[in-house]
Design an enzyme around this catalytic site. Sequence first.
Site, PDB file in Angstrom:
ATOM      1  N   SER A 183       6.101   4.315   3.913  1.00  0.00           N
ATOM      2  CA  SER A 183       5.490   5.003   5.059  1.00  0.00           C
ATOM      3  C   SER A 183       4.801   6.294   4.625  1.00  0.00           C
ATOM      4  O   SER A 183       3.680   6.579   5.054  1.00  0.00           O
ATOM      5  CB  SER A 183       6.532   5.320   6.128  1.00  0.00           C
ATOM      6  OG  SER A 183       6.932   4.134   6.753  1.00  0.00           O
TER       7      SER A 183
ATOM      8  N   ASP B  89      11.671   6.606   3.223  1.00  0.00           N
ATOM      9  CA  ASP B  89      10.723   5.485   3.240  1.00  0.00           C
ATOM     10  C   ASP B  89       9.419   5.848   2.515  1.00  0.00           C
ATOM     11  O   ASP B  89       8.473   6.357   3.119  1.00  0.00           O
ATOM     12  CB  ASP B  89      10.469   5.121   4.715  1.00  0.00           C
ATOM     13  CG  ASP B  89       9.639   3.873   4.883  1.00  0.00           C
ATOM     14  OD1 ASP B  89       9.107   3.365   3.876  1.00  0.00           O
ATOM     15  OD2 ASP B  89       9.510   3.413   6.027  1.00  0.00           O
TER      16      ASP B  89
ATOM     17  N   ARG C 132      13.361  -1.206   6.722  1.00  0.00           N
ATOM     18  CA  ARG C 132      12.596  -0.198   7.480  1.00  0.00           C
ATOM     19  C   ARG C 132      13.319   0.127   8.793  1.00  0.00           C
ATOM     20  O   ARG C 132      12.802  -0.115   9.891  1.00  0.00           O
ATOM     21  CB  ARG C 132      11.174  -0.712   7.759  1.00  0.00           C
ATOM     22  CG  ARG C 132      10.422  -1.235   6.545  1.00  0.00           C
ATOM     23  CD  ARG C 132       9.993  -0.179   5.558  1.00  0.00           C
ATOM     24  NE  ARG C 132       8.885   0.633   6.001  1.00  0.00           N
ATOM     25  CZ  ARG C 132       7.612   0.286   5.926  1.00  0.00           C
ATOM     26  NH1 ARG C 132       7.258  -0.906   5.498  1.00  0.00           N
ATOM     27  NH2 ARG C 132       6.659   1.116   6.297  1.00  0.00           N
TER      28      ARG C 132
ATOM     29  N   GLN D 147      14.142   6.215   7.537  1.00  0.00           N
ATOM     30  CA  GLN D 147      12.847   6.894   7.698  1.00  0.00           C
ATOM     31  C   GLN D 147      12.598   8.027   6.709  1.00  0.00           C
ATOM     32  O   GLN D 147      11.515   8.139   6.154  1.00  0.00           O
ATOM     33  CB  GLN D 147      12.680   7.397   9.127  1.00  0.00           C
ATOM     34  CG  GLN D 147      12.121   6.291  10.019  1.00  0.00           C
ATOM     35  CD  GLN D 147      12.041   6.683  11.473  1.00  0.00           C
ATOM     36  OE1 GLN D 147      12.353   7.815  11.839  1.00  0.00           O
ATOM     37  NE2 GLN D 147      11.628   5.765  12.309  1.00  0.00           N
TER      38      GLN D 147
ATOM     39  N   TYR E 248       7.837  -6.752  10.213  1.00  0.00           N
ATOM     40  CA  TYR E 248       6.610  -7.065   9.478  1.00  0.00           C
ATOM     41  C   TYR E 248       5.839  -8.180  10.172  1.00  0.00           C
ATOM     42  O   TYR E 248       6.411  -8.997  10.892  1.00  0.00           O
ATOM     43  CB  TYR E 248       6.954  -7.507   8.043  1.00  0.00           C
ATOM     44  CG  TYR E 248       7.337  -6.350   7.164  1.00  0.00           C
ATOM     45  CD1 TYR E 248       6.373  -5.563   6.562  1.00  0.00           C
ATOM     46  CD2 TYR E 248       8.664  -6.027   6.953  1.00  0.00           C
ATOM     47  CE1 TYR E 248       6.727  -4.486   5.770  1.00  0.00           C
ATOM     48  CE2 TYR E 248       9.034  -4.956   6.160  1.00  0.00           C
ATOM     49  CZ  TYR E 248       8.052  -4.190   5.570  1.00  0.00           C
ATOM     50  OH  TYR E 248       8.402  -3.127   4.792  1.00  0.00           O
TER      51      TYR E 248
HETATM   52  P1  NAD Z   1       2.175  -3.381   6.677  1.00  0.00           P
HETATM   53  O1  NAD Z   1       1.637  -2.405   5.685  1.00  0.00           O
HETATM   54  O2  NAD Z   1       3.083  -4.452   6.209  1.00  0.00           O
HETATM   55  O3  NAD Z   1       0.947  -4.041   7.476  1.00  0.00           O
HETATM   56  C1  NAD Z   1      -0.031  -3.216   8.083  1.00  0.00           C
HETATM   57  C2  NAD Z   1      -0.357  -3.723   9.461  1.00  0.00           C
HETATM   58  O4  NAD Z   1      -1.167  -4.900   9.345  1.00  0.00           O
HETATM   59  C3  NAD Z   1       0.847  -4.113  10.299  1.00  0.00           C
HETATM   60  O5  NAD Z   1       0.806  -3.409  11.519  1.00  0.00           O
HETATM   61  C4  NAD Z   1       0.676  -5.611  10.506  1.00  0.00           C
HETATM   62  O6  NAD Z   1       1.144  -6.055  11.759  1.00  0.00           O
HETATM   63  C5  NAD Z   1      -0.828  -5.757  10.400  1.00  0.00           C
HETATM   64  N1  NAD Z   1      -1.277  -7.124  10.128  1.00  0.00           N
HETATM   65  C6  NAD Z   1      -0.742  -8.051   9.289  1.00  0.00           C
HETATM   66  N2  NAD Z   1      -1.466  -9.196   9.348  1.00  0.00           N
HETATM   67  C7  NAD Z   1      -2.484  -8.983  10.219  1.00  0.00           C
HETATM   68  C8  NAD Z   1      -3.572  -9.769  10.688  1.00  0.00           C
HETATM   69  N3  NAD Z   1      -3.743 -11.029  10.281  1.00  0.00           N
HETATM   70  N4  NAD Z   1      -4.425  -9.227  11.562  1.00  0.00           N
HETATM   71  C9  NAD Z   1      -4.257  -7.937  11.978  1.00  0.00           C
HETATM   72  N5  NAD Z   1      -3.254  -7.148  11.582  1.00  0.00           N
HETATM   73  C10 NAD Z   1      -2.377  -7.664  10.716  1.00  0.00           C
HETATM   74  O7  NAD Z   1       2.888  -2.591   7.853  1.00  0.00           O
HETATM   75  P2  NAD Z   1       3.677  -1.223   7.802  1.00  0.00           P
HETATM   76  O8  NAD Z   1       2.789  -0.153   8.236  1.00  0.00           O
HETATM   77  O9  NAD Z   1       4.368  -1.105   6.481  1.00  0.00           O
HETATM   78  O10 NAD Z   1       4.763  -1.462   8.910  1.00  0.00           O
HETATM   79  C11 NAD Z   1       5.589  -2.633   8.860  1.00  0.00           C
HETATM   80  C12 NAD Z   1       6.663  -2.587   9.911  1.00  0.00           C
HETATM   81  O11 NAD Z   1       7.652  -1.642   9.589  1.00  0.00           O
HETATM   82  C13 NAD Z   1       6.147  -2.187  11.265  1.00  0.00           C
HETATM   83  O12 NAD Z   1       6.818  -2.897  12.257  1.00  0.00           O
HETATM   84  C14 NAD Z   1       6.501  -0.752  11.384  1.00  0.00           C
HETATM   85  O13 NAD Z   1       6.607  -0.329  12.724  1.00  0.00           O
HETATM   86  C15 NAD Z   1       7.818  -0.774  10.692  1.00  0.00           C
HETATM   87  N6  NAD Z   1       8.154   0.531  10.163  1.00  0.00           N
HETATM   88  C16 NAD Z   1       9.408   1.021  10.350  1.00  0.00           C
HETATM   89  C17 NAD Z   1       9.736   2.248   9.808  1.00  0.00           C
HETATM   90  C18 NAD Z   1      11.107   2.801   9.927  1.00  0.00           C
HETATM   91  O14 NAD Z   1      11.669   2.789  10.970  1.00  0.00           O
HETATM   92  N7  NAD Z   1      11.668   3.275   8.818  1.00  0.00           N
HETATM   93  C19 NAD Z   1       8.804   2.991   9.135  1.00  0.00           C
HETATM   94  C20 NAD Z   1       7.544   2.464   8.982  1.00  0.00           C
HETATM   95  C21 NAD Z   1       7.238   1.218   9.472  1.00  0.00           C
END
Ligand code: NAD
Length: 366
Positions: free
Chosen positions: A128, A125, A117, A122, A223
Amino acid sequence: MILGVLKDDDDRVALTPDVVQKLTEFHEIWIESGAGASAFYADSLYTDVGATIASAEEVLTKANLLVRIKPPSTGALQQLGASSVVISSFQPFNNPEIVEQLSQYPLTVFSMDMLPRTTLAQDKDVLSSMASMAGYRAVLEAATHLPRYFPMLTTAAGSIPPAKVLILGAGVAGLQAIATAKRLGAVVEAFDTRPAVREEVQSLGAKFVEVEGATDDKDAGGYAVEQTEEYKQRQQALIAEKSAKADVIITTALLRGKRSPILITKETVENMKPGSVIVDLAASGGGNCALTKDNDTIQYQGVTIVGDSSLEAKMPMHASQLYAKNIFNFLKILTKEGELTIDFENPLIDGACLIHEGQSHFKVPQ
Ligand code: NAD
């Protein structure tokens, strides 16, 4: 290359006519008849831009690159010719045995959910794109089940206070859910174990609820990681307190390769207001609510609990469009002028490759 698209397992389709049109510059495209129908992309829209409509068997015999959203069946994999490429999402982090199963075939497999990620990823992805749609749709589902208004209203017949919405997990889906609930006029609070999201939550106009002392592993690729027992107990207590006042809770908390954390216990649900709604987007990982049933909507003591991890499939037209665009962008780094160029020096190709010519290329996350 000859790119093949089969009818998928839900209403989405992996390539849409606009993307097919661009791909025909370098590739031949074969689409199973009716593959786009449920997403409102008729066969004629594909033939208009140069694709060939055929039976599933013909597509599998012809294609040397198969694109799917959900993993293709073993029957489909068997029919593909040796050295063919498959692009889909196989969830190897949650389902590691898939690596051995896929290694039986002389194929190269890319799993889009493994894409690192990073900023460069992006536009490719799919996690996302789909999570953002699911977050939006979760709020609409909640609003439909809710026996009350979302916005504050002042009417001649009296005043209505705004709905209180609690979002658990402020990743891609959670942030979109916050934005959507705010647009509908709710008062929104959000909670996450990653303090890095606080500013994003606040910038969307929601209150960030915090439990001190979360474990945040910088090496986990952004993550979330599993929390200590002591933290989980404090977290559950705070969520129980907030849940009792909430009209809607949207849960999105996922842990890669692990069961989703239980954030809402049975007792917490019992203390919620009758008529309130929980939409659990972590249902396929076991759910963030102890009572969630995956792919089902249940009522428990007046609380509606919607268990659905792929709400994006309920908006198949745009979900297909965004998925197809992500795949188009991925193909730009996987092929050059119509020829396959698997360059493992590219971290996105290296990260997304699950099987290379029948051999495992899977790197177990730390
Ligand atoms: P995810 O679907 O894996 O999880 C959803 C959210 O749940 C996350 O914010 C996580 O911190 C939260 N979570 C997990 N356990 C928890 C708990 N016990 N209590 C409360 N919240 C909890 O997350 P995602 O949306 O797929 O994003 C994962 C990471 O990837 C993030 O850091 C995001 O910023 C990053 N990301 C990067 C890109 C990119 O640059 N290409 C794009 C999307 C996401």
